[in-house]
Design a protein around this motif. Structure first.
Motif, short mmCIF file in Angstrom:
data_model
loop_
_atom_site.label_atom_id
_atom_site.label_comp_id
_atom_site.label_asym_id
_atom_site.label_seq_id
_atom_site.Cartn_x
_atom_site.Cartn_y
_atom_site.Cartn_z
N THR A 400 0.87 -1.18 0.05
CA THR A 400 0.20 0.03 -0.07
C THR A 400 0.76 1.33 0.09
O THR A 400 0.15 2.45 -0.36
N ALA A 401 2.24 1.12 0.27
CA ALA A 401 2.94 2.27 0.14
C ALA A 401 2.85 3.39 -0.81
O ALA A 401 2.87 4.43 -0.64
N LEU A 402 2.87 2.52 -2.24
CA LEU A 402 2.74 3.73 -3.28
C LEU A 402 1.41 4.36 -3.37
O LEU A 402 1.63 5.50 -3.71
N TYR A 403 0.40 3.83 -3.03
CA TYR A 403 -0.79 4.47 -2.81
C TYR A 403 -0.83 5.67 -1.79
O TYR A 403 -1.52 6.70 -1.93
N VAL A 404 -0.51 5.35 -0.66
CA VAL A 404 -0.21 6.16 0.31
C VAL A 404 0.73 7.62 -0.18
O VAL A 404 0.41 8.56 0.06
N PHE A 405 1.72 7.08 -0.71
CA PHE A 405 2.61 8.26 -1.27
C PHE A 405 1.78 9.15 -2.29
O PHE A 405 2.09 10.31 -2.38
N PHE A 406 1.01 8.52 -3.15
CA PHE A 406 0.21 9.51 -4.04
C PHE A 406 -0.76 10.35 -3.26
O PHE A 406 -1.16 11.45 -4.10
N GLU A 407 -1.33 9.98 -2.19
CA GLU A 407 -2.11 10.92 -1.62
C GLU A 407 -1.62 12.27 -1.25
O GLU A 407 -2.37 13.24 -0.93
N LYS A 408 -0.19 12.32 -1.27
CA LYS A 408 0.43 13.75 -1.07
C LYS A 408 0.21 14.59 -2.28
O LYS A 408 0.46 15.74 -2.09
N PHE A 409 -0.22 13.96 -3.43
CA PHE A 409 -0.29 14.98 -4.74
C PHE A 409 -1.58 15.16 -5.12
O PHE A 409 -2.65 14.38 -4.89
N PRO A 410 -1.72 16.48 -5.89
CA PRO A 410 -2.89 16.66 -6.49
C PRO A 410 -3.24 15.66 -7.54
O PRO A 410 -2.24 14.92 -8.15
N PHE A 411 -4.46 15.28 -7.76
CA PHE A 411 -4.76 14.28 -8.69
C PHE A 411 -4.37 12.79 -8.08
O PHE A 411 -4.18 12.33 -9.08
N HIS A 412 -4.46 12.79 -7.05
CA HIS A 412 -3.87 11.50 -6.45
C HIS A 412 -4.60 10.38 -7.03
O HIS A 412 -4.27 9.26 -7.15
N MET A 413 -6.12 10.51 -7.16
CA MET A 413 -6.82 9.36 -7.69
C MET A 413 -6.63 9.01 -9.07
O MET A 413 -6.30 7.63 -9.26
N LEU A 414 -6.22 9.80 -10.00
CA LEU A 414 -5.69 9.62 -11.08
C LEU A 414 -4.12 8.69 -11.16
O LEU A 414 -4.20 7.63 -11.93
N LEU A 415 -3.34 9.14 -9.98
CA LEU A 415 -2.21 8.68 -9.87
C LEU A 415 -2.43 7.05 -9.48
O LEU A 415 -1.63 6.25 -9.92
N LYS A 416 -3.33 6.90 -8.65
CA LYS A 416 -3.54 5.41 -8.06
C LYS A 416 -4.09 4.68 -9.19
O LYS A 416 -3.72 3.58 -9.20
N VAL A 417 -4.99 5.22 -10.09
CA VAL A 417 -5.62 4.25 -11.14
C VAL A 417 -4.45 3.70 -12.01
O VAL A 417 -4.21 2.76 -12.43
N LEU A 418 -3.55 5.11 -12.39
CA LEU A 418 -2.36 4.43 -13.35
C LEU A 418 -1.38 3.48 -12.62
O LEU A 418 -0.95 2.91 -13.33
#
Length: 555
Positions: A400-418
């Motif tokens: 889950t570390a990658l997805y927690v990392f993405f939560e720090k960014f705008p458009f984090h939902m897009l980053l999680k999907v990618l």
């Protein structure tokens, strides 16, 4: 004297399959027995494999360390020495794939979801449990954590792949031998590679390939499931993980059915494009200047400490940090080398040895370093600034570390999907290219086999992963795979000698032929000069004779 290759056809028809029966039945029996053993005796397997891993690390770790460094030296010698301009497939051979497609495929097969899974987890774990600098300033510890991540995921691993890939490519396309691991040992073993020795080598390659892929799929679907939980709220459970394995296996089967030039190439390009999109979003939306500055600094620090880290064996410390880090990674890279090396060889016809080595050795490592600087480096910066969210995420579940990392960014939902798409695509690419490799080895090295045959091996990988995930045993199997790297390390050292011997023989033969050609050309030139001189003398003699005849007639 050049080695004369005597080819012995060992593949035959069996239930519509083109197989080497010895390798096929041997590998199948070992696969079934191993899966059954790990299912029935999971705790015992964990225990005994753990003991074996500790023993290998304590008494054979130096072999891993020495061999990994020797492979780099060997690769650089092959690229920069007298063999560098040799073209895989012969002087007139042309590449089957563009540089872009070739790089995408070798990168996707060689890295897989490990790039995504460990780019954050490894620096964090090595920061919390530093190998050598406990008690030092946090910034110094953070830098060394990045350095060791570069060591474990950089040039050493790709040198291992390069040795296998170059050996198989050379003997397959230059000496016209089967695309199986046994072919790389011909200069050392001669025609014995077509007997039981070659069968053992190929069976080992099949086993490690299928088990390596099965464990990768098994652990990779956990990360996909975690991503689906973060993005769509899908529960994280065994049921959904089995469904993900089914979906991945189906996609890999379709890709393997379509072949290298279609499915595998298309998925590999997709991997690189999605990874590039994620990286660019993190670069633009995140600390852009820091990432670029840290990339330069991290490479400099890695190179400065390269020899020290690469040869460090904990000899004076008596600790066992390397057992779960460096030794584990060297065993993992080596155990994966039959699969990745064979696949790289399959797609590398038409490249010069210099081009092959420098591209396979350097380019993927530079891309990996850039990715680790963006993800691991940014995580280190945040930790040093007091943000411990990533420490908690890694300690809780590295998937889950990658997805927690993405939560720090705008458009984090897009980053999680990618991220979910990238992990899935990486796993599918590994599975379908692995099926092509196993198919080649099982068939006795044939480059073209019935399509349904590739489908069988793609499905077998998914079935092994699903069964082990359902019944337990993935951890034990992963430990066993890394242990198998020790005998393979010795085989790879032999492979280096074999490749050098074969190339030296062919090079000397070519030089002799060139000298003979030069002598023949010189002889022909001399004969032409002699003939011209003779013709000139004859012409002069004829003219003098005619002049005398004319004078006589005039008198």
């Amino acid at each position: 004297m050049s080695v004369k290759v005597t080819r012995k056809e060992k593949s035959s028809k069996f239930l519509g399959l083109v197989v080497n029966k010895t390798v096929f039945f041997g590998a199948t029996l070992i696969l079934i027995a191993s899966v059954v053993f790990t299912l029935i005796f999971e705790k015992e397997a964990d225990y005994y494999f753990g003991i074996a891993q500790s023993y290998v690390s304590a008494h054979g770790g130096w072999i891993y360390t020495l061999s990994a460094n020797l492979f780099i030296i060997f690769c650089l010698y092959m690229a920069l020495g007298k063999f560098g301009n040799i073209r895989i497939g012969g002087k007139s051979a042309k590449p089957e794939f563009s540089v872009w497609a070739w790089f995408a495929m070798l990168f996707s097969a060689g890295i897989g979801n490990g790039l995504v899974l460990f780019s954050i987890a490894d620096p964090v774990r090595d920061f919390l449990n530093p190998p050598r600098l406990a008690g030092q300033e946090p910034a110094i510890i953070a830098q060394e954590a990045i350095n060791f991540s570069f060591l474990h995921h950089g040039i050493h691993g790709w040198a291992i792949y390069s040795v296998v890939g170059l050996s198989l490519a050379y003997f397959t396309f230059n000496r016209k031998m089967p695309l199986t691991l046994r072919s790389a040992f011909y200069p050392l073993l001669g025609n014995r590679i077509y007997g039981w020795m070659g069968d053992v080598i190929d069976i080992m390659a099949v086993i490690t390939t299928l088990f390596g892929l099965a464990t990768t799929i098994g652990f990779g679907v956990g990360q996909i499931n975690s991503g689906l939980t973060h993005v769509f709220g899908v529960p994280s459970s065994l049921f959904y993980q089995i469904l993900i394995i089914v979906a991945v296996t189906l996609a890999a089967t379709i890709s393997a059915f379509s072949g290298v030039d279609k499915g595998v190439q298309m998925l590999s390009k997709l991997n690189v494009r999605v990874a590039s999109a994620i990286f660019l979003l993190v670069l633009i939306l995140g600390p852009t200047t820091f990432i670029l500055k840290s990339y330069i600094q991290n490479i400099g620090s890695y190179l400065t400490n390269f020899v020290d880290m690469a040869t460090w064996t904990e000899a004076l410390r008596g600790t066992d940090w390397q057992k779960t880090r460096t030794i584990m990674y060297w065993g993992w890279w080596i155990s994966w080398s039959p699969f990745v090396g064979t696949f790289i060889a399959r797609i590398s016809k038409g490249r010069t040895i210099k081009e092959f080595i420098l591209c396979v050795l350097i380019l993927p490592a530079l891309v990996t370093f850039l990715w680790f600087s963006a993800f691991g480096g940014t995580t280190m910066r945040d930790i040093l600034m007091g943000d411990t969210a990533m420490i908690a995420a890694v300690n809780d579940n590295i998937s889950t570390a990658l997805y927690v990392f993405f939560e720090k960014f705008p458009f984090h939902m897009l980053l999680k999907v990618l991220g979910v798409v990238l992990i899935g695509s990486f796993i599918i690419t590994s599975a379908d290219s692995g099926a092509l490799v196993v198919d080649s080895i099982i068939s006795g090295g044939k480059l073209k086999t019935p399509r349904f045959q590739r489908v069988i091996w793609a499905m077998a990988t998914g079935v092994i992963a699903a069964v082990l995930m359902y019944g337990g045993g993935l951890n034990a199997l992963q430990t066993a795979v890394t242990i198998s790297g020790l005998p393979f390390a010795i085989l790879l050292i032999m492979m280096c000698f074999s490749l050098f011997t074969g190339m030296k023989e062919d090079h000397e033969k070519e030089e002799r032929e060139q000298k003979l050609l030069e002598k023949e050309t010189y002889r022909k030139n001399i004969l032409q000069l002699v003939n011209k001189e003779r013709e000139a003398r004859n012409l002069v003699a004829t003219e003098l004779k005619e002049e005398k005849s004319t004078l006589t007639d005039n008198k």
